[in-house]
Motif scaffolding. Structure first.
Motif, PDB file in Angstrom:
ATOM      1  N   SER A 239      11.800  15.112  21.860  1.00  0.00           N
ATOM      2  CA  SER A 239      13.613  15.127  21.969  1.00  0.00           C
ATOM      3  C   SER A 239      13.148  13.912  23.459  1.00  0.00           C
ATOM      4  O   SER A 239      13.133  13.721  24.390  1.00  0.00           O
ATOM      5  CB  SER A 239      13.579  16.762  22.436  1.00  0.00           C
ATOM      6  N   GLY A 240      14.908  13.902  24.331  1.00  0.00           N
ATOM      7  CA  GLY A 240      14.664  13.166  25.536  1.00  0.00           C
ATOM      8  C   GLY A 240      14.156  14.180  25.708  1.00  0.00           C
ATOM      9  O   GLY A 240      14.410  15.239  26.327  1.00  0.00           O
TER      10      GLY A 240
ATOM     11  N   GLY B 293      14.636  16.363  29.666  1.00  0.00           N
ATOM     12  CA  GLY B 293      16.575  17.364  29.834  1.00  0.00           C
ATOM     13  C   GLY B 293      16.230  18.596  28.272  1.00  0.00           C
ATOM     14  O   GLY B 293      16.101  18.205  27.654  1.00  0.00           O
ATOM     15  N   ALA B 294      17.293  19.444  29.588  1.00  0.00           N
ATOM     16  CA  ALA B 294      17.329  20.793  28.633  1.00  0.00           C
ATOM     17  C   ALA B 294      18.064  19.921  27.329  1.00  0.00           C
ATOM     18  O   ALA B 294      19.435  19.593  27.225  1.00  0.00           O
ATOM     19  CB  ALA B 294      18.053  21.404  29.567  1.00  0.00           C
ATOM     20  N   ASN B 295      17.621  20.876  25.775  1.00  0.00           N
ATOM     21  CA  ASN B 295      18.378  21.538  24.738  1.00  0.00           C
ATOM     22  C   ASN B 295      19.127  19.704  24.507  1.00  0.00           C
ATOM     23  O   ASN B 295      19.507  19.176  23.739  1.00  0.00           O
ATOM     24  CB  ASN B 295      19.911  22.031  24.912  1.00  0.00           C
ATOM     25  N   SER B 296      18.038  18.810  24.735  1.00  0.00           N
ATOM     26  CA  SER B 296      18.006  17.957  23.633  1.00  0.00           C
ATOM     27  C   SER B 296      17.463  17.886  22.713  1.00  0.00           C
ATOM     28  O   SER B 296      17.065  18.425  22.340  1.00  0.00           O
ATOM     29  CB  SER B 296      17.201  16.428  24.324  1.00  0.00           C
TER      30      SER B 296
ATOM     31  N   GLU C  35      10.217  13.693  26.157  1.00  0.00           N
ATOM     32  CA  GLU C  35       9.251  15.541  25.304  1.00  0.00           C
ATOM     33  C   GLU C  35       8.309  15.082  23.666  1.00  0.00           C
ATOM     34  O   GLU C  35       9.485  14.678  23.037  1.00  0.00           O
ATOM     35  CB  GLU C  35      10.018  16.537  25.553  1.00  0.00           C
TER      36      GLU C  35
END
Lengths: 114, 110
Positions: free
Chosen positions: B90-91, B93-96, B32
């Motif tokens: 970020s990767g 998914g949430a909260n990476s 992302e």
């Protein structure tokens, strides 16, 4: 909602001392991440807490530790401070269930190590 | 390893000129991508994300997977756009964790 809050705003310590920084997440958020921003650099990920456990950790030594409380607030502890630890420490909060990664940042704590 | 490169430290343009802030990334997978902005004496805030494909304050950014780039563009700069801009990834998914570039200062002169 005041958003993410951090305390203190500024802090001056000497080498070898220990410091604790605090963060309260945005209302409704359950995940807290900590970043270190040295002068002239982008923020660098330290670690992330969810459900009172460390979920991810960046490339920082064990001198850096943290904690998350049941109310989702968090602390960052740094032991045996070095001159190189002088930086702006940012806290960011997010909500895991949101399914996407939008992190909201606090104003930061400026740490100076003499 | 994930890495974000912002090759320039400073971009100075006149009001009304086009702006392009460069960002290249390295990531094994599908990341992302984000642009964050920090105005003077304000906190870091999200400007836009590639997934939403929105235009915020006239800024757009297209993810080019072939060139691994996510450049931020605005056709006509305004003085209020003067700020520090950070590209981040970020990767999925949430909260990476977010990995940031070093940032670029945009200065828009009247």
């Amino acid at each position: 909602d005041a958003g993410v809050t951090q305390s203190p705003t500024h802090l001056i310590k000497t080498r070898g001392q220990q410091v604790t920084l605090r963060c309260s997440p945005k209302s409704g958020h359950d995940t807290v991440s900590w970043y270190q921003q040295a002068l002239g650099q982008g923020p660098q990920f330290i670690f992330q807490y969810y459900e009172e456990e460390e979920r991810q950790r960046g490339n920082f030594p064990d001198r850096f530790s943290g904690h998350q409380f049941p109310n989702y607030s968090s602390e960052l502890n740094v032991n045996a401070l070095l001159l190189g630890d002088s930086a702006l420490y940012l806290c960011a909060s997010s909500k895991l269930a949101e399914g996407y990664n939008e992190q909201f940042f606090g104003p930061g704590t400026r740490l100076t190590v003499l | 390893a994930q890495r974000v490169t912002q090759p320039e430290k400073l971009l100075s343009v006149f009001k009304g000129a086009p702006v392009e802030l460069k960002c290249n990334y390295s990531y094994s997978g599908s990341p992302e991508l984000f642009w964050y902005v920090q105005y003077s004496r304000q906190r870091l805030q999200l400007l836009l994300r590639h997934i939403s494909r929105e235009s915020i304050k006239g800024f757009t950014a297209d993810l080019n997977k072939g060139e691994t780039s996510f450049h931020l563009k605005k056709p006509f700069a305004q003085e209020e756009d003067s700020a520090m801009y950070y590209c981040a990834l970020s990767g999925i998914g949430a909260n990476s964790k977010l990995t940031f570039g070093k940032g670029i200062t945009l200065s828009v002169r009247p």
